[in-house]
Scaffold this active site. Structure first.
Site, mmCIF file in Angstrom:
data_model
loop_
_atom_site.group_PDB
_atom_site.id
_atom_site.type_symbol
_atom_site.label_atom_id
_atom_site.label_comp_id
_atom_site.label_asym_id
_atom_site.label_seq_id
_atom_site.Cartn_x
_atom_site.Cartn_y
_atom_site.Cartn_z
ATOM 1 N N GLN A 259 0.842 -1.166 -0.011
ATOM 2 C CA GLN A 259 -0.056 -0.097 0.121
ATOM 3 C C GLN A 259 0.810 1.327 0.019
ATOM 4 O OE1 GLN A 259 -3.121 0.305 -0.262
ATOM 5 N NE2 GLN A 259 -3.643 -1.921 -0.476
ATOM 6 N N TYR A 291 -6.123 -12.411 -4.400
ATOM 7 C CA TYR A 291 -5.230 -11.406 -4.812
ATOM 8 C C TYR A 291 -4.537 -10.956 -3.334
ATOM 9 C CZ TYR A 291 -8.779 -10.988 -8.405
ATOM 10 O OH TYR A 291 -9.664 -11.500 -9.668
ATOM 11 N N GLU A 315 -2.091 -15.824 -4.977
ATOM 12 C CA GLU A 315 -1.718 -14.549 -5.627
ATOM 13 C C GLU A 315 -0.861 -15.009 -6.762
ATOM 14 O OE1 GLU A 315 -0.020 -11.213 -7.007
ATOM 15 O OE2 GLU A 315 -1.317 -11.098 -5.257
ATOM 16 N N CYS A 395 -10.350 -0.259 -4.633
ATOM 17 C CA CYS A 395 -9.565 0.927 -4.968
ATOM 18 C C CYS A 395 -10.434 1.718 -5.981
ATOM 19 C CB CYS A 395 -8.171 0.935 -5.185
ATOM 20 S SG CYS A 395 -7.920 -0.255 -6.573
#
Length: 437
Positions: A259, A291, A315, A395
């Protein structure tokens, strides 16, 4: 800034007349950091303004039948929420082609930025998913070493910056909505250690990009991305760094995903924990972290519900998965798998026996897709497994709204929603949603 010969505010404009200047009233905000005006019934999307302003714009795209695009070149009547831009390199007094990108809301008072982001999120959910919400966009504290001024104007939070490189080696951000490198002498959104270390005055001839990373442990890292023989950026060799969230350490590659906001990881760690309905949580179920990156949100689940939680983090990046395995080692039921989420879910539907299907129906799924969202194939396959609850970390408000609508088609409803201002002075907003059957 225009001339009377090309200012045609009261005339019809032929298709394709790029560069024409118009005087427009801005009515509302749209997704993507742009704003809406109308001319002779046609929608025009305008940057570098805000609702309530009258501005002079220059058309940059006038070939579409449904809408045109334009850049603000002069503010004729400013809204009360307009402020001097927090980054001189992106300010209105520069020609649009020379404005640095990455701070497209920097001319708007910080509290009003959050209101505009709230409007975009609420509008997307209403239009695309039929959901009405009174969600607010919550402020997030800036970095520990930030000044009081940073908290007031939303600067000093970025821990990762990619600088692009010209053919002659000059570095800088791209101009807004282009691949033109803009030389700059400051990076006000960055944490102070990163801004001080950024090699803005150095040449990197032949490089594809320069990444500057300020981890929470250790010095600032500068990664020079080399080009291959086709001009593409080569992947850099792994360089391990450590990030700290609360009392936990996470190992990752400096070039890997983490992040960007200095407080984002701890904010989302806590928000995911809070979003999970404990009455629906089964530690022995086939819980998933999709993810999953280096295991941040899987660790959040494990931290809340105990070391025997069964959870699989999925992932596609093998380096991230390797780090996730180390980061999740203390949870005996936690595993990390490398693979595409869509293929992993398809495999589960094909290979699971009845006992495993029961564990899948009892599962909690943390879903943290890329900006494009999970999409129809992943949602359809996931709901076929029938998890008890899905915690969706988003997001992009439009992608979230689209996926909420897809989940609704299969009987999942939006139970809770929180939004966080993890990208001050940009249009981006992060949300954490809970979906249940």
């Amino acid at each position: 800034m225009g001339t009377n010969t090309n200012r045609q505010a009261s005339q019809s404009i032929p298709e394709g007349e790029i560069g024409t200047e118009l005087d427009l009233d801005i009515t509302n905000v749209a997704h993507g950091g742009i704003f809406v005006a109308r001319h002779e019934g046609r929608v025009i999307f305008v940057s570098d303004t805000l609702p309530g302003e009258r501005v002079r714009v220059r058309l940059t795209d006038a070939n579409k039948k449904s809408f045109w695009r334009a850049e603000t070149v002069e503010v004729l009547d400013a809204a009360p929420e307009r402020q001097p831009h927090i980054w001189a390199a992106a300010a209105i007094d520069r020609d649009p082609a020379d404005r640095a990108g990455g701070a497209e809301f920097g001319h708007i008072e910080l509290g009003h930025q959050r209101e505009l982001k709230r409007q975009v999120l609420a509008d997307a959910l209403h239009r695309m998913a039929g959901v009405d919400t009174d969600v607010t966009v919550e402020p997030v504290p800036v970095a520990a070493d930030a000044s009081p001024g940073d908290a007031m104007d939303g600067t000093g939070w970025r821990t990762r910056v990619r600088l692009h490189v010209t053919e002659t080696g000059i570095v800088g951000p791209y101009a807004a909505r282009s691949h033109r490198v803009i030389p700059v002498d400051d990076l006000p959104l960055a944490v102070h250690a990163l801004e001080m270390a950024a090699p803005l005055d150095k040449l990197f001839a032949g490089a594809a990009s320069v990444d500057v990373i300020a981890p929470s442990v250790g010095p600032v890292q500068i990664l020079v991305g080399e080009q291959d023989d086709k001009g593409r950026r080569r992947r850099t060799a792994p360089k391990p760094i450590t990030e700290v969230v609360g009392d936990r350490e996470f190992r990752l590659d400096a070039a890997g995903f983490w992040q960007v906001h200095a407080r984002a990881a701890e904010t989302l760690f806590a928000a995911v924990q809070d979003a999970i309905d404990p009455d629906l949580f089964d530690p022995k179920a086939a819980n998933l972290d999709l993810y999953g990156g280096v295991g941040l949100l899987a660790a959040a689940v494990g931290d809340r519900f105990g070391s025997d939680v069964r959870i699989t983090s999925v992932e596609s990046d093998a380096q991230a998965t390797e780090n996730a395995s180390a980061n999740l080692a203390e949870w005996v039921g936690a595993t990390a798998q490398t693979g595409r989420v869509d293929k992993f879910l398809t495999g589960l539907t094909r290979e699971s026996g009845e006992a495993e299907r029961a564990r899948q129906r009892a599962a909690t799924v943390v879903l943290d897709p890329p900006r494009s969202g999970a999409g129809g194939e992943v949602v359809d396959t996931l709901v076929h497994l029938g998890p008890a609850q899905v915690v969706y970390v988003a997001c992009d408000p439009v992608a979230l709204a689209r996926d909420v609508a897809l989940f609704a088609e299969h009987g999942y409803t939006l139970r809770s929603l929180r939004a966080f201002d993890l990208f001050p002075n940009t249009h981006h907003v992060e949300a954490v949603a809970l979906l249940t059957r």
